[in-house]
Design a protein around this motif. Sequence first.
Motif, short mmCIF file in Angstrom:
data_model
loop_
_atom_site.label_atom_id
_atom_site.label_comp_id
_atom_site.label_asym_id
_atom_site.label_seq_id
_atom_site.Cartn_x
_atom_site.Cartn_y
_atom_site.Cartn_z
N CYS A 118 4.42 5.65 -5.55
CA CYS A 118 4.50 5.68 -7.02
C CYS A 118 3.74 6.85 -7.64
N ARG B 294 2.40 1.82 -3.45
CA ARG B 294 1.43 2.38 -4.40
C ARG B 294 1.30 3.89 -4.20
N THR C 224 0.84 -1.21 0.00
CA THR C 224 0.00 0.00 0.00
C THR C 224 0.87 1.26 0.00
#
Length: 582
Positions: free
Chosen positions: A191, A188, A185
């Motif tokens: 990113c 993500r 998580t």
Amino acid sequence: MPSIVRGPRSPVLCTQTLGELIEAQAHRNSSRTGASFPWQHHSLSYQQFADRSKLLAKSMLEVGLQHGDCIGIMAGNCYQYIEVFLGAARIGCPLVVFNNTYSAEELCSALSVSCCKLLFLASNIGLKSLESHIQAVGIRPEELPLLKRIVQLSRKTMNIPSNVEIMPYSAFVSNDHSASINDATLRRAECKVRNTDVLNLQFTSGTTGAPKAAMLTHFNLINNALLFGSGLRLTDKDIVCCPPPLFHCFGLVMGFLGAFTHSSSIVFPCDQFDANLVLDAVSEAKCTVILGVPTMFIAQMEANKRKGYRLDTLRLGVGAGSTVPAPLMRDLRQKMGIETMLIAYGMTETSPVSFMTSIEDDDERRATTVGRIQPHTLAKVVDSEGNILPRGVPGELCVGGYLLQKGYWQNEAKTAEVMKLDDAGIRWVYTGDECVITADEYCVVTGRIKDLIIRGRSPEHYDSLILTRGENISPVQVEDRLLEHKSIADACVVSIKDSKYGEVVGCFLRLEENSSKPSNAEVNQWVRQRLGSHKAPQHVFWIGDPGVGLDYPKTGSGKIQKHILRTVGDKLVAGMQVKPKL
């Protein structure tokens, strides 16, 4: 020859985000000490920068923060400040740094402007308790609808009635608290971050006095820190002593990020400036570089008369905010062992450094100029119509290049006032400083176009103990507060020369008709009730009093001529300080 200069196009600019750089530096330096806080008996290695910032990032995600949400902090130079900064950077949350001198009302205003959803707040900074700040923030949900939580940077929270959840820092960063956010998580969220995202919001005063927050990106700050550190020739052998506060670019960018990007170690000797603690840190940690404004160096030399440290590890000192006079340079060399003093010039909106002297410059250059243009940076000096002036002619300095802020947070009008495109499509920040570019491309700051009062800049005569950082004070903000007093009909605030602080606040007031004149102490206290103590007038003059005049000096259009009032104020204060002959 026109007054326009361009810096070198090398080295190549860095394109990493701060989150990516954290991981790279942890891999490169691992257990090497990255930052130490002797006043807290705490240190962080480069690996801990990575590990602790992950914990903070996970906790921020767990309480619902998303990419672009603002996080605020008001604290001294503590290890938690660095952890919060790095944690927020990982997930693209701009960190809003609040001035340590803010009153409770100023903090609430800045929180509202910046739309913070999470606030990290110290219980105290030095001897100053922030209980009133915590209370003011916690009971104003209608004014701060987005703020959901206050994290106190202490082991226990104060028992204060609040409409906002308050919790201690240790609980916020615990593994249990962030357990619902796993590594996948977090990755993500990381990113989504781009180097053009806002990394830091820094409030800066302007001529209007309205609070404006400069939006500084990953690309801005990382590269400015890299280039600044290169100018200091920092290596992994250097230990930097950083007394300037982390709420300034000086402490956060030039200090922390400057050391971090060069694998150096940095020491934060005190939560707010204390000359004795700075000397202790330099001696014990064997610091090689020390940062500060001239007034800090003066205080350190005074303190060392009592301590008697032999400081033989310092190879370099760095001043900002003003040039360092040649006599002060000589004293620093003799009394603190600082062989070379460099000067860095810039402003918050330029991330901050745009000009800097070099190690190769002689003492005269380093004492009278702010150096040459930095790499990947442009500068020009223009007249009031925007025309580029010849070399040697004073005018307003404009700066361009990678280092320009993204703009002011949610304030397009003020952004447009300060940042302008020229006919070639180049964007410039108008600094408000009057400067000269010499024939050999050095910059000399000759004055200020803006009316900001800068309390704490180096005075010409530095023979007294000064414990200050150099604070920008907006006259309009102080004037607005003075006009709220029932006995004051009109107010004009200007800078007054001061042998200790360089400049202090002076006000010229007109008494409301049929009102009794408040004392100077009452006027001072009136401002202190709402604004930081450094903004309270030290000198109060009344229209109609001897030496002041029967009215404000004005232009044909009715604008008050502040430069005349400054001269009047300086003369009156100088007259007060003349001792009668016996």
